[in-house]
Design an enzyme around this catalytic site. Sequence first.
Site, PDB file in Angstrom:
ATOM      1  N   ASP A 145     -38.192  47.170 -24.101  1.00 33.94           N
ATOM      2  CA  ASP A 145     -37.528  45.931 -22.604  1.00 33.94           C
ATOM      3  C   ASP A 145     -37.484  46.897 -21.786  1.00 33.94           C
ATOM      4  OD1 ASP A 145     -39.021  44.044 -21.224  1.00 33.94           O
ATOM      5  OD2 ASP A 145     -37.018  43.108 -21.739  1.00 33.94           O
ATOM      6  N   ILE A 158     -24.381  36.977  -6.819  1.00 34.13           N
ATOM      7  CA  ILE A 158     -25.569  38.287  -6.663  1.00 34.13           C
ATOM      8  C   ILE A 158     -26.668  37.908  -6.571  1.00 34.13           C
ATOM      9  CG2 ILE A 158     -26.315  40.843  -7.210  1.00 34.13           C
ATOM     10  CD1 ILE A 158     -23.681  40.912  -8.736  1.00 34.13           C
ATOM     11  N   GLY A 159     -27.337  36.940  -8.618  1.00 32.45           N
ATOM     12  CA  GLY A 159     -28.610  36.149  -8.160  1.00 32.45           C
ATOM     13  C   GLY A 159     -29.518  37.005  -9.210  1.00 32.45           C
ATOM     14  N   ARG A 160     -28.666  37.499  -9.251  1.00 31.43           N
ATOM     15  CA  ARG A 160     -30.346  38.261 -10.358  1.00 31.43           C
ATOM     16  C   ARG A 160     -29.791  38.280 -11.744  1.00 31.43           C
ATOM     17  NH1 ARG A 160     -28.305  43.772  -8.032  1.00 31.43           N
ATOM     18  NH2 ARG A 160     -26.473  44.006  -9.913  1.00 31.43           N
ATOM     19  N   ILE A 177     -26.998  32.258 -12.914  1.00 34.66           N
ATOM     20  CA  ILE A 177     -26.913  33.055 -11.684  1.00 34.66           C
ATOM     21  C   ILE A 177     -25.196  34.028 -12.173  1.00 34.66           C
ATOM     22  CG2 ILE A 177     -24.994  32.375 -10.051  1.00 34.66           C
ATOM     23  CD1 ILE A 177     -27.119  30.873  -9.858  1.00 34.66           C
ATOM     24  N   VAL A 178     -25.395  34.972 -11.724  1.00 32.24           N
ATOM     25  CA  VAL A 178     -25.062  36.581 -11.389  1.00 32.24           C
ATOM     26  C   VAL A 178     -23.805  36.240 -10.164  1.00 32.24           C
ATOM     27  CG1 VAL A 178     -24.407  38.778 -11.976  1.00 32.24           C
ATOM     28  CG2 VAL A 178     -26.375  37.517 -13.201  1.00 32.24           C
ATOM     29  N   ALA A 234     -31.725  36.882 -15.122  1.00 30.16           N
ATOM     30  CA  ALA A 234     -33.553  36.217 -16.209  1.00 30.16           C
ATOM     31  C   ALA A 234     -32.347  35.322 -16.101  1.00 30.16           C
ATOM     32  CB  ALA A 234     -33.873  37.167 -17.002  1.00 30.16           C
ATOM     33  N   TYR A 235     -31.007  34.832 -16.701  1.00 28.75           N
ATOM     34  CA  TYR A 235     -31.147  33.616 -17.326  1.00 28.75           C
ATOM     35  C   TYR A 235     -29.956  33.128 -16.245  1.00 28.75           C
ATOM     36  CZ  TYR A 235     -33.950  35.007 -21.341  1.00 28.75           C
ATOM     37  OH  TYR A 235     -34.737  35.349 -22.309  1.00 28.75           O
TER      38      TYR A 235
END
EC number: 2.7.11.24
Lengths: 370, 355
Positions: A158, A38-40, A45-46, A42-43
Amino acid sequence: MAIMVDPPNGMGNQGKYYYSMWQTLFEIDTKYVPIKPIGRGAYGIVCSSINRETNEKVAIKKIHNVFDNRVDALRTLRELKLLRHLRHENVIALKDIMMPVHRRSFKDVYLVYELMDTDLHQIIKSPQGLSNDHCQYFLFQLLRGLKYLHSAEILHRDLKPGNLLVNANCDLKICDFGLARTNSSKGQFMTEYVVTRWYRAPELLLCCDNYGTSIDVWSVGCIFAELLGRKPIFPGTECLNQLKLIVNVLGTMSESDLEFIDNPKARRYIKSLPYTPGVPLASMYPHAHPLAIDLLQKMLIFDPTKRISVTEALEHPYMSPLYDPSANPPAQVPIDLDIDENISADMIREMMWHEMLHYHPEVVAAMSAR
Amino acid sequence: MRGKKPHKELKLSVPAQETPVDKFLTASGTFKDGELRLNQRGLQLISEETADEPQSTNLKVEDVQLSMDDLEMIQVIGKGSGGIVQLVRHKWVGTLYALKGIQMNIQEAVRKQIVQELKINQATQNAHIVLCHQSFYHNGVIYLVLEYMDRGSLADIIKQVKTILEPYLAVLCKQVLEGLLYLHHERHVIHRDIKPSNLLVNRKGEVKITDFGVSAVLASSMGQRDTFVGTYNYMAPERISGSSYDYKSDIWSLGLVILECAIGRFPYIPSEGEGWLSFYELLEAIVDQPPPSAPADQFSPEFCAFISSCIQKDPAERMSASELLNHPFIKKFEDKDLDLRILVESLEPPMNISE
C-alpha cells in the site's frame, strides 16, 4: 489545545489520564503529555505528545472501536505484529502500545509512533519547491527502506505518498503496514483490499495470482512520477479506468508484454483496448533529470518480470550519488505474518493483547508474580 | 550506517501542522466548511450576513428535537467497510432510527464532496428514498440519522424466498422507479449503486432506495480500496467499458435486480451451478455478450418485455424511469390493490448483524 478532562462517568482508571482533543477523548498512560492534534491518519485522530520519561516527542494514534470493522481489526493486528520486528531508519518505529485496562473487552487501541513532521502527500500538494536533489533523496530513502522490507520477504502493498512520512530535514519513513504480507502468503486477493487504486500494479488489476515484490516497485514508480509532476500519474476512477490510463501512457502492449497474464479473459480485455502509441515520460516531465526519466521508465514496466527490482533501482546511475551497497544490510529472518482470516473478534483482541505485552515487560512480570 | 548524503543540506518548509485540522475543525469540535456547520447538535447552514451570530433558523422544526444525546443505542444492525449502522431509539419520543457512523476522512477532495452531499441530503424528500433526518459530527465520526427500515433489505428477502412472483415484482418495481424518477428528474442525481442491499423494506411493504448522496460519498472515500467482488455486478456495460453514462445506467442495474428476484440467482451466474464467473469473465459477459433475458416459458410476455426494456446494452434503447412507470407490466397490476405487506410479514426479520 489538548485539554485535561474528568474521566467519563466519573470513573477513571489507575495509570491513565484523560484528555479531550477536538471532541475526541484520549485515555492515555500518565507518562505521556499530549500537545496537539496532528490530524493525520486514515482512522481517527493522531496527536503529538511528549514522553515525560524520555523527553521524546511521539505521535499517539487512537484507533476508535477497532473491532467494529473486521477488516480494519485484522489490518491493525497485522501492523502490530510486523512493526515489532522492523528496525530501519526508513521504516516508522512503533515505540509503544498502551495496555488497555480491560483485557477482554477493550475497544480502542492507542499506538505510539516516533513523531514525523508531515507526509509526502502534503508536500506534493503544497507550494514547496522540490529540486532534483529532493526527489533523488526521497526516492533513495524509499528504495532503501523497501530493500530492507523485501529482504525480509515483506511486501508493503500500500505504498502511496500519504504513507511516506517526512521531516523538515528530508528524512523519510515508510508507514502503515496494515496491508503488508510475506511473499509466501497464500493469495487472498479476491476478498481483500490491496493497494490503493492509483498506485496499483497491472498484475493486481489483471487478477494475476502470483504477484511479488514488483508490485511495490510499481507503486514507487507512481510516487516518483508524482514527485516530478506534482500530481498523480494514473488517477483512475475505477479498476478498468485505471488500466486504461496506464495503457494510454505506456502505449499498447506487445504480445510478449502480456505473457505474464495467466487469466485468458483478462488478457483478452487488455487486447480489446483501442490502440495507443503512448506518451513519452520525458514530455510528461520536461524538467526532470534525464537519469530520473530513465529510472522511472524502468519502474513503470507493465510486465512485472521485466520491471526493475529495488536493488537494481538502487544501483541505477540516478542513485549513484547516494547509494552505498555496503551500508544497507538486509533484515533479519523472514517474519511470520500469517493470520487466519477467519478468527473471531475475541481472538483478534487476545492476539493484540499479546503484541502489547512485548512493550510492557512490567506487566509480564506482574502476571508472573501472581 | 547512513548512506551518503547530498552535499548541500536539504530542507523542507513543512506545512503548518495545524492547517489540516484547523481548516475544517474548530476547537469546540464543529466541522465547518463555508456556510456549513456540523457538530453534536446537528447540521446548520449559516448565511453570510449572520456568520458571526449562528442561528438555528435553518434547522427544520422536526430536527430541533433530534440531537446525539437524545438517541440511545439498541444494537448494531449492519457492518461494512463504509462504517457501521446502529439501531437507535429516541429516548423521549421512542422513535427508532438507523444511525450510520462513518469515520471522517480528512482528505480535502473527499471533504468537499461530503459537504456538498450533506447539503443535498438536507433537501431530499421522497416517499421512496430513505430519509436522512439529521447529521452530526462527533468524535471524528460523521453520523447520519436515517429512517429505520425494519425488514432489512431486498438482499435479506431474496435470501429467504429465492424468487418473488410477478405481481409483487410489479409493486416493487413501481416504488423503486418512483424513487429513481425523483433522483433522476428532480435531484438530477445518478445513484450509481442500485443493488439488492441498497433497496430497503419496512413492514408496511414500502421499498426505499438508500446509500446515495452522503452515504455513497462517505463510502467511496474508502473506494480507492475497492475489491473486485461485487463492484461490477450491477454496473451498466457502458460504464464498465469506460464510455460516458447517465441516468439510464441506474435502469440497467434495476433490471438486473428485478430479473435476479424473478429467477432466484444473479443473472450472470451460469445456471448449471459452475459457481461464480471470474472477474474478467463477468466483464466479458456483460460487455460483449447479449444481455440476459427472462425465460419466455416461465414468465409473462409483459414481464419479459419489461426486463428487456431495462437491460438493453445500448442506453439509448433503454427506457427511462418515467417511461417504465407506464409499461404494460407495471400497469397490469396497478388496479389490483396489491402491496408487499403480505410478502414481507410472512418472512423472518433480518439477522441482527449482517456484513
